[in-house]
Every structure is written in structure tokens, then in C-alpha cells.
Design a protein around this motif. Sequence first.
Motif: not given
Lengths: 313, 272
Positions: A98-108, A268-272, A288-294, A301-303
Motif C-alpha cells: 500500500f502506498t503511504g506505508n513503509i515496509y521492512e523485509l528482514c532476514g538472515p 518502530s519506524v516500518p509500518n509492516t 511471515s509478518v512480524l509486526r504490522s499496523d494495518t 501470518s505466513c506465506a
Amino acid sequence: MSRLGPEIHPLLTEDVVKALHGRKVWTVGDFVKVDTQQIIKIARLNFREVRAVKNYLLKKFSATPVNGFDFYKNVLKNTAIIPTGIKGVDQLLNGGLFTGNIYELCGPPASGKTHFVLTLIKNVILNMDQNVHIFDTKNDFSAVKMKQMLKNCDEDRRTKSLGKIIVNRCYTRYDLINSLYEIKNDLENNMKLRLIIVDSLPGVILNSNDHLTNNLYLNHIANIMRYIATEHHVAFLVTNLITTWTDGGFKTQQETSETITCGKYWSSVPNTRLRIEKMENSGGCKLSVLRSDTLNQKVNSCADIVPTEDGFL
Amino acid sequence: MNQPISSLNLPDSIIGKLANLGFNYCNDLGENVAQRANIPDYGSLKRAPKRCTALELCESESNWKPVTSFIPQLDCLLSKEIASGVVTELCGLPGTGRTQICLHLAVGVAGETVFIHTNNNLSVERLKEIAEKFVPDVGALMQKLLCIEATNFTELRATVQFLKTWLSNNQIRLLIVDSIAWPLKQQPLMERPHLIYRLFQELRILANLHNFAIVVTNDLTTRNTGATSSSFGDSFYHIVNNRILLSRVNNRFCAKTLKSANKNSEVFFKFE
């Protein structure tokens, strides 16, 4: 512009500004805060004039309240959903980024973050008539690799698609911040852009262990990102690193713990916040989704996604 | 929204001084004020790096001449991984051919290689032996190869500074650091990650500017879980672009990509 100058208001002539600066009333903020009577004395303006200037400044520089319904309508009108083109991920994210959001993708390390980014770019440039901007902090973006991923398209379409990817190699945090402000200026001059990717934020942050200043720059980055995301309706995707730590020595072996880099402040910065990891046995990856505002995390929770030469499926 | 001055690459003292005089945003700070505040080269402080499209990038990437090690099987793997601006890590136990591959590469990319050795591993005799097999004019090759010995981290960083000036007059295609592990292991544990990031940041800026590839070698270590992995943990793994694991069974060597932009692959080879 927060510093008082003759171009802000006709009543603030050069002499008035000089007098104000002489008494350490430097900025708009100072002017509004200082008692009106005092300003009358310093600037030799009358009461009505000072009030007029103050009201003008307040109107021009303060944030304006918006009616909730109008805000909602505005969001509905301007928000776009950018499908990632990976079926499982689109389901997970209710349709896409979604526009207006900051997504973060984290992983090893080596878990497929850059591969995910390349897949996303490929699907967006093929299916949308939009440019994609990528910040590459450690030379991970390979145009030749991108071209290989587009091998099923005809020559014309491939050339056109590659022309839509804008690569910005930033090696320092200052480069990144300057570039973000440059993008902001371009967006104000009607440049069209819906998706900005930062491939590897730790690449510009982990080069210092002074966490105080690191947080300062993360704050600058977060500020301008949020501004661009909400004002210009852009979606951000930032990749981040997960490091694994083992506590204790060989004799007192304890469980391993995982840390997401860039610190608590950034969390706390990324929305998802999404997490990608390799599955040991199947060769696939799990997102998987770790945390999300929306997102409603209870629903899904995972794909599972499958890496192929041409990107994730 | 305006860019705050505190986001620029300026010392705190100057930022503080400017804030006291009411300068908080770049827009307020003109060229003449910057000069009075002793800010050298203010224009470049605010400059963002140049952007380019993937199409332009593709063209310059295609111009890259792949490196060769004169070992055909290994070249299949290495030529895909080692590219301009990219850091490739060779890791393995002692005796798995890390230094040998580096020497082969130094001969293969003759005259355009900088060889930084940190642990006294560079054997000139062996280099000469390899060169005699593959190159007609050994003397010329040896003369053109720049070898730098840097036995600790300070020397390594100083070498990078030296290369900055040296590279403005010389063209190279490959920079080899044979054993990045040795200088790093002399550093305190907690300081290693950011030292690594800073070193690679400097090297990448140089590599991007002068169009060369970087190869580093690394040790293996045993983690607490019992698994063997490359030294210096996950943050090091993140900062390298490619990782190739070397192993050896009898006289047969094996190279396997663990991290790569391409599909992971495995090749077997022998040194002549």
C-alpha cells in the motif's frame, strides 16, 4: 525556511529583520514565541502589525488540522496498491504494497532478500506504467541479472522495462539522505514515482558503533521517508538484516537469539515488518509478518514462496 | 519539508554554532554564510549521488571483461561471480586452495591486479611457477603486479588510502585481499562489525569509481551450535556480495557458492 528573512512577509523589511536578529530572534519559531510587546519594542512595528505577522506565520508554518472524514476520503482517493506479483505474498499483504506505508523485509544473510527485491521490481515494471527507484548500498543490484530475469519478454519490452528502473548507488548515510531529499524535490516538481526500495539499510548504518549518532541519522532517514510516503503516496520497502547470536561459551551452551539490526529505535519506524527465511528441507522460503499496523495478523501470518531463476513464485 | 543541517556530513561543533545563529535548514544556509562558517565545499555536501537507469547500468556491466584463473572448471563459476564493484569472499579451511586461487587470479588478470597480503602467505616462487605455465613473458607480469603487505588493520586501512591516490593514475581490474581474517582478528570483538563495514564501504566507493572487482579470503570457524561457518558472523556475511566455500578431498578441490546473485552451483577442479 525557518530563519526570518525579508522575503517571508512584506512587513519584515531588512531593517526589521536585522533588529530582530540583533536581539537573537532568529527563526520563525523565536518570533512566534517572543512576547508581542517585546517585538513591538525591537522591531518598531505597531501592535496590529505584529499580530498580523504572527498570525500569518502561524498559518503558514504550522500543521493544519484536517477533518477525519476528509482525511479518509483523501487516503481512499490517492492510495494505490502495488501488487508484488507473488501470489502468496499478495494474499498475505491484502493485495500488495500500500502506498503511504513503509515496509521492512528482514532476514538472515543470504536468505533471499535481494532476490525478493529483484522479483518485486520485475513484476512492477512489467505490470505497471511506473518507475521504480532503488537505493543500492552494497552493489547488490545487477542489471545483467535483471535482464536475465526478463528473458521471456521481447527485446522492445525488455529495453523499455529496464529503462524504468532507476538505480541510485549510495555508499554513505549522507548519500542516502541527500538522495531522499532530492527525490522529494523531484516529486514536488511532478515526477511520478510509486515505489522506492532501499536494499540494505544496515549497509549505511552499521559502519559506526556510535549508536547515538546512528539513531540521529536513522531519525533523519525515517522523517523524510515518512514525509515522502504520506505526502506523495509512495510505498517504501527497506531491507534489513537479522543476525544470530549464541549466548554463553561451549560449556554453558544456551539457545541462540536473533537480533534485527539498526536498533530498537528503527523497529518502530516500518509500518509492516516482514521476515524472510530459507526452509532447510524444501529449498523454498517462508515469508511471515512480524509486526504490522494495518494487517490483521490473525487471519494469515505466513506465506511459502518458491525461488526460481526468474524470481520468487 | 526542508533538509535539516544536522543531516549533513558536518562536525557537531559547526552544526551547533550554526544552530545558535538560527540556521537549522539547508535552505537558510547560502553559499556565502557557509564560507564564513568555514564549511569547505558546501555544494558537494548536499549533492546526491548520480542516478542511472538499469539500461545504462546493463551496458556498463556488459563491458566488464570476466576474470580468469586458467582453471577452466573454476572459471565457469568465478567468471559469473567476480564482477565490477562486487565483493567475493573465498572461505575454507587451511589447505583448501584459497591462496592458490588468488595467485592464479593474479596471473590471470595480469598487470591489472593489486595483491594485498596480510599473513605472509604470498609465495613469489609459487606465483612465478604459475606464471611460467600460462604466460609467455613472466618478467613483465611480475613487474606489473602490485603487492602490498599489510599485517594489521591500521596498515590495511592505510593501504586503502594509498590506493585512493594510486588509482587515479593506474587502472586495475582486481583487488585481492588474501586473508581479511588476520588483520580483523587482531581487533576487539565488539569493534569488528563496524570496522568491516567501514572498510568495505571505502573499497566499494573505490571499486565503483575505478571499475574493479574485490576478492577476499576468510577462515572458517566453529560456532557454538557446532556448525562450521565463515568467521566474523552474520554481519560480515551480509556485507559481502558472494561467498564461495572451498573444500578438498585428496587432490580434488571443490568450490561451492553459498551466497550469490546467481543460482548456487558447485564445481570440482584441480591445480595443475
